[in-house]
Write an enzyme that holds these catalytic residues in place. Structure first.
Site, PDB file in Angstrom:
ATOM      1  N   HIS A  49       2.887   0.569  -0.967  1.00  0.00           N
ATOM      2  CA  HIS A  49       4.259   0.847  -0.531  1.00  0.00           C
ATOM      3  C   HIS A  49       4.650   2.234  -1.024  1.00  0.00           C
ATOM      4  CE1 HIS A  49       5.560  -3.659  -0.123  1.00  0.00           C
ATOM      5  NE2 HIS A  49       4.398  -3.402   0.480  1.00  0.00           N
ATOM      6  N   GLU A  51       7.164   3.287  -2.639  1.00  0.00           N
ATOM      7  CA  GLU A  51       7.636   3.308  -4.021  1.00  0.00           C
ATOM      8  C   GLU A  51       6.470   3.287  -5.010  1.00  0.00           C
ATOM      9  OE1 GLU A  51      10.547   0.477  -1.801  1.00  0.00           O
ATOM     10  OE2 GLU A  51       8.469   1.127  -1.616  1.00  0.00           O
ATOM     11  N   CYS A  76      11.195  -3.985  -2.194  1.00  0.00           N
ATOM     12  CA  CYS A  76      10.786  -5.386  -2.253  1.00  0.00           C
ATOM     13  C   CYS A  76      10.664  -5.798  -3.727  1.00  0.00           C
ATOM     14  CB  CYS A  76       9.451  -5.571  -1.527  1.00  0.00           C
ATOM     15  SG  CYS A  76       8.031  -4.871  -2.412  1.00  0.00           S
ATOM     16  N   CYS A  79       7.970  -3.790  -5.726  1.00  0.00           N
ATOM     17  CA  CYS A  79       8.362  -2.408  -6.023  1.00  0.00           C
ATOM     18  C   CYS A  79       9.512  -2.353  -7.020  1.00  0.00           C
ATOM     19  CB  CYS A  79       8.720  -1.678  -4.729  1.00  0.00           C
ATOM     20  SG  CYS A  79       7.294  -1.460  -3.637  1.00  0.00           S
TER      21      CYS A  79
END
EC number: 3.5.4.33
Length: 141
Positions: A49, A51, A76, A79
């Site tokens: 992801h 992040e 999410c 993260c």
């Protein structure tokens, strides 16, 4: 404190993901006035992801106690937990994520963490949301 230019850079990262056929999410980490990392989602890796990638890049150059993260979508749970572990000072996100969010929605990970960043949601929300809506509409057609 918050500067729109950094969220605009996160949006540019999201557009790069979209060009690659990936969900358009981008992130930038800033320490002081220095951009120390930026990334977007990449495919074929469920942990890649935006992040997570920006945190990994940022740790190669500095600690993140004074850092700020700008991301186009509410992180999410995975993260959000990484943001807490990295001890990022402030989190700014664009679009809210009612189904998969881990900050303001869903599991609200920060309520279980030792380090809780300052959180500011809805930054350039319409612009960030439209990127995602357009991407998923094209997938459905």
């Amino acid at each position: 404190m918050f500067k729109y230019q950094y969220m605009e850079l996160a949006i540019e990262q999201a557009k790069l993901a979209q060009k690659d056929g990936e969900v358009p999410i981008g992130a930038v980490i800033v320490n002081g006035n220095n951009i120390i990392s930026s990334a977007h989602n990449i495919s074929n890796d469920p942990t890649a992801h935006a992040e997570m990638l920006t945190i990994r890049q940022a740790f190669s150059t500095s600690t993140l106690y004074e850092a700020e993260m700008y991301v186009t979508l509410e992180p999410c749970p995975m993260c959000a937990q990484a943001i807490s572990f990295a001890k990022i000072k402030r989190l700014y996100f664009g679009a809210y994520n009612p189904k998969g969010g881990g900050v303001e929605n869903g599991t609200r990970i920060f309520q279980f963490c030792n380090h809780i960043p300052e959180v500011y949601g809805g930054i350039l929300e319409t612009k960030c949301s439209l990127l995602l809506k357009d991407f998923f509409e094209k997938l459905r057609t």
